[in-house]
Design a protein around this motif. Sequence first.
Motif, PDB file in Angstrom:
ATOM      1  N   UNK A   1      -1.573  -4.195 -11.371  1.00 56.56           N
ATOM      2  CA  UNK A   1      -2.745  -4.255 -10.506  1.00 56.56           C
ATOM      3  C   UNK A   1      -2.360  -4.204  -9.041  1.00 56.56           C
ATOM      4  N   UNK A   2      -1.200  -4.780  -8.698  1.00 59.21           N
ATOM      5  CA  UNK A   2      -0.753  -4.763  -7.310  1.00 59.21           C
ATOM      6  C   UNK A   2      -0.152  -3.420  -6.919  1.00 59.21           C
ATOM      7  N   UNK A   3      -0.074  -2.510  -7.869  1.00 58.80           N
ATOM      8  CA  UNK A   3       0.357  -1.139  -7.577  1.00 58.80           C
ATOM      9  C   UNK A   3      -0.830  -0.198  -7.469  1.00 58.80           C
ATOM     10  N   UNK A   4      -2.035  -0.755  -7.565  1.00 59.76           N
ATOM     11  CA  UNK A   4      -3.255   0.042  -7.483  1.00 59.76           C
ATOM     12  C   UNK A   4      -3.804  -0.006  -6.059  1.00 59.76           C
ATOM     13  N   UNK A   5      -3.973   1.161  -5.454  1.00 55.23           N
ATOM     14  CA  UNK A   5      -4.419   1.253  -4.062  1.00 55.23           C
ATOM     15  C   UNK A   5      -5.761   0.553  -3.866  1.00 55.23           C
ATOM     16  N   UNK A   6      -6.689   0.767  -4.783  1.00 60.65           N
ATOM     17  CA  UNK A   6      -8.045   0.236  -4.601  1.00 60.65           C
ATOM     18  C   UNK A   6      -8.098  -1.274  -4.800  1.00 60.65           C
ATOM     19  N   UNK A   7      -7.239  -1.796  -5.658  1.00 56.40           N
ATOM     20  CA  UNK A   7      -7.140  -3.252  -5.794  1.00 56.40           C
ATOM     21  C   UNK A   7      -6.638  -3.862  -4.489  1.00 56.40           C
ATOM     22  N   UNK A   8      -5.644  -3.235  -3.880  1.00 54.09           N
ATOM     23  CA  UNK A   8      -5.106  -3.732  -2.613  1.00 54.09           C
ATOM     24  C   UNK A   8      -6.150  -3.653  -1.501  1.00 54.09           C
ATOM     25  N   UNK A   9      -6.910  -2.561  -1.456  1.00 52.83           N
ATOM     26  CA  UNK A   9      -7.984  -2.478  -0.461  1.00 52.83           C
ATOM     27  C   UNK A   9      -9.011  -3.594  -0.677  1.00 52.83           C
ATOM     28  N   UNK A  10      -9.332  -3.870  -1.936  1.00 50.99           N
ATOM     29  CA  UNK A  10     -10.283  -4.933  -2.243  1.00 50.99           C
ATOM     30  C   UNK A  10      -9.765  -6.296  -1.807  1.00 50.99           C
ATOM     31  N   UNK A  11      -8.473  -6.547  -2.032  1.00 48.09           N
ATOM     32  CA  UNK A  11      -7.861  -7.814  -1.611  1.00 48.09           C
ATOM     33  C   UNK A  11      -7.929  -7.952  -0.096  1.00 48.09           C
ATOM     34  N   UNK A  12      -7.616  -6.878   0.619  1.00 42.97           N
ATOM     35  CA  UNK A  12      -7.656  -6.901   2.085  1.00 42.97           C
ATOM     36  C   UNK A  12      -9.064  -7.224   2.575  1.00 42.97           C
ATOM     37  N   UNK A  13     -10.061  -6.555   2.012  1.00 38.71           N
ATOM     38  CA  UNK A  13     -11.454  -6.785   2.429  1.00 38.71           C
ATOM     39  C   UNK A  13     -11.876  -8.215   2.148  1.00 38.71           C
ATOM     40  N   UNK A  14     -11.503  -8.739   0.969  1.00 38.28           N
ATOM     41  CA  UNK A  14     -11.892 -10.102   0.596  1.00 38.28           C
ATOM     42  C   UNK A  14     -11.242 -11.129   1.521  1.00 38.28           C
ATOM     43  N   UNK A  15      -9.958 -10.938   1.822  1.00 37.45           N
ATOM     44  CA  UNK A  15      -9.261 -11.898   2.679  1.00 37.45           C
ATOM     45  C   UNK A  15      -9.821 -11.889   4.096  1.00 37.45           C
ATOM     46  N   UNK A  16     -10.106 -10.707   4.615  1.00 31.08           N
ATOM     47  CA  UNK A  16     -10.670 -10.616   5.966  1.00 31.08           C
ATOM     48  C   UNK A  16     -12.028 -11.314   6.024  1.00 31.08           C
ATOM     49  N   UNK A  17     -12.853 -11.097   5.004  1.00 34.88           N
ATOM     50  CA  UNK A  17     -14.168 -11.744   4.981  1.00 34.88           C
ATOM     51  C   UNK A  17     -14.038 -13.258   4.884  1.00 34.88           C
ATOM     52  N   UNK A  18     -13.180 -13.733   3.982  1.00 36.18           N
ATOM     53  CA  UNK A  18     -13.065 -15.171   3.754  1.00 36.18           C
ATOM     54  C   UNK A  18     -12.549 -15.906   4.990  1.00 36.18           C
ATOM     55  N   UNK A  19     -11.672 -15.277   5.758  1.00 36.97           N
ATOM     56  CA  UNK A  19     -11.120 -15.948   6.934  1.00 36.97           C
ATOM     57  C   UNK A  19     -12.173 -16.200   8.003  1.00 36.97           C
TER      58      UNK A  19
ATOM     59  N   UNK B   1      -4.342   5.794   5.986  1.00 40.06           N
ATOM     60  CA  UNK B   1      -4.570   5.207   4.659  1.00 40.06           C
ATOM     61  C   UNK B   1      -3.980   3.805   4.555  1.00 40.06           C
ATOM     62  N   UNK B   2      -2.936   3.545   5.350  1.00 39.37           N
ATOM     63  CA  UNK B   2      -2.255   2.259   5.284  1.00 39.37           C
ATOM     64  C   UNK B   2      -2.764   1.275   6.331  1.00 39.37           C
ATOM     65  N   UNK B   3      -3.474   1.804   7.346  1.00 38.28           N
ATOM     66  CA  UNK B   3      -3.921   0.988   8.477  1.00 38.28           C
ATOM     67  C   UNK B   3      -4.807  -0.197   8.092  1.00 38.28           C
ATOM     68  N   UNK B   4      -5.628  -0.128   7.019  1.00 40.10           N
ATOM     69  CA  UNK B   4      -6.442  -1.307   6.675  1.00 40.10           C
ATOM     70  C   UNK B   4      -5.644  -2.592   6.497  1.00 40.10           C
ATOM     71  N   UNK B   5      -4.371  -2.490   6.129  1.00 38.64           N
ATOM     72  CA  UNK B   5      -3.544  -3.697   5.987  1.00 38.64           C
ATOM     73  C   UNK B   5      -3.445  -4.457   7.308  1.00 38.64           C
TER      74      UNK B   5
ATOM     75  N   UNK C   1       0.837  -1.206   0.000  1.00 38.76           N
ATOM     76  CA  UNK C   1       0.000   0.000   0.000  1.00 38.76           C
ATOM     77  C   UNK C   1       0.868   1.251   0.000  1.00 38.76           C
ATOM     78  N   UNK C   2       1.906   1.218   0.805  1.00 39.38           N
ATOM     79  CA  UNK C   2       2.807   2.374   0.869  1.00 39.38           C
ATOM     80  C   UNK C   2       3.457   2.624  -0.492  1.00 39.38           C
ATOM     81  N   UNK C   3       3.901   1.559  -1.143  1.00 42.14           N
ATOM     82  CA  UNK C   3       4.503   1.692  -2.471  1.00 42.14           C
ATOM     83  C   UNK C   3       3.493   2.226  -3.481  1.00 42.14           C
ATOM     84  N   UNK C   4       2.242   1.748  -3.369  1.00 41.55           N
ATOM     85  CA  UNK C   4       1.197   2.210  -4.292  1.00 41.55           C
ATOM     86  C   UNK C   4       0.941   3.700  -4.110  1.00 41.55           C
ATOM     87  N   UNK C   5       0.903   4.147  -2.867  1.00 44.09           N
ATOM     88  CA  UNK C   5       0.670   5.572  -2.615  1.00 44.09           C
ATOM     89  C   UNK C   5       1.854   6.431  -3.043  1.00 44.09           C
TER      90      UNK C   5
END
Length: 255
Positions: free
Chosen positions: A175-193, A118-122, A101-105
């Motif tokens: 895609x892994x340099x896109x902030x919103x893609x990373x936020x989406x991945x974080x949300x999906x992983x948290x939900x799936x767990x 902005x980075x705390x969701x990780x 996320x930091x690299x993306x920003x």
Amino acid sequence: MKQIPNILTLSNLFCGALAIIFILHAPEYIAEFNNTEYTVTNPEPIYWASGLVVLAGIIDFFDGFVARLLKVSSPLGKELDSLADVVSFGVVPGMILFRLLRSAYLRTPDVFDVSYLNLAPALLVPCFAAYRLAVFNLDTRQSENFIGVPTPAVGFLVASFPLIMLNNPFNLAHWLENVWVLYGIIAALCYLMVSSHPMISLKFKNFSVKDNWPRFLLIALTLAGIPVLGFAVVPFIFIVYVGLSLLAPPKISVA
């Protein structure tokens, strides 16, 4: 003999702790050359962290196997295993996502206005991983299959991201340099767990094709995909794993 599985579990934790050190020692900064700003990074430590997560996952598989083989399984070993897993497959993936996320920003025009909020969701990833592991320890229904995606699967997935960015198969690094893609991945992983969806375990009780066809399919796709996809095989197999679990949910024991 009874301490051998615990030593393996602590080795898992050692790998996770060492991975954190490597992530913390991956410097990243912005440099200017001919009036053009460039992101300069030393990514090698993060690649080592990815390798350590994989090593931790291998050890995590064998500590339980050895405990069953030696018939020394214990409640202490189960608790110790979860404590190690929350570091290796919770905290480490969270820190990798934090760095991504930091690299993306750093690539955005308002980079200097970005705060740690902005980075705390990780950091939600280790929180949800800890919750999932606590539930797992108390849930007697998960002896054969899982409810929710297991934390090692999340660890392997996130650990593949720096390696994918290094090799950039199919331009996935974009895609892994896109902030919103990373936020989406974080949300999906948290939900799936923490979801209530039954998930396939890779434990074989027998080798019947009828009983184990999803497992055999995952293994076959992994072996076939490695030479074609490279490190991108990890997110591919993760998606297939979740999809198979949803389309052909395994049976869950009644508590």
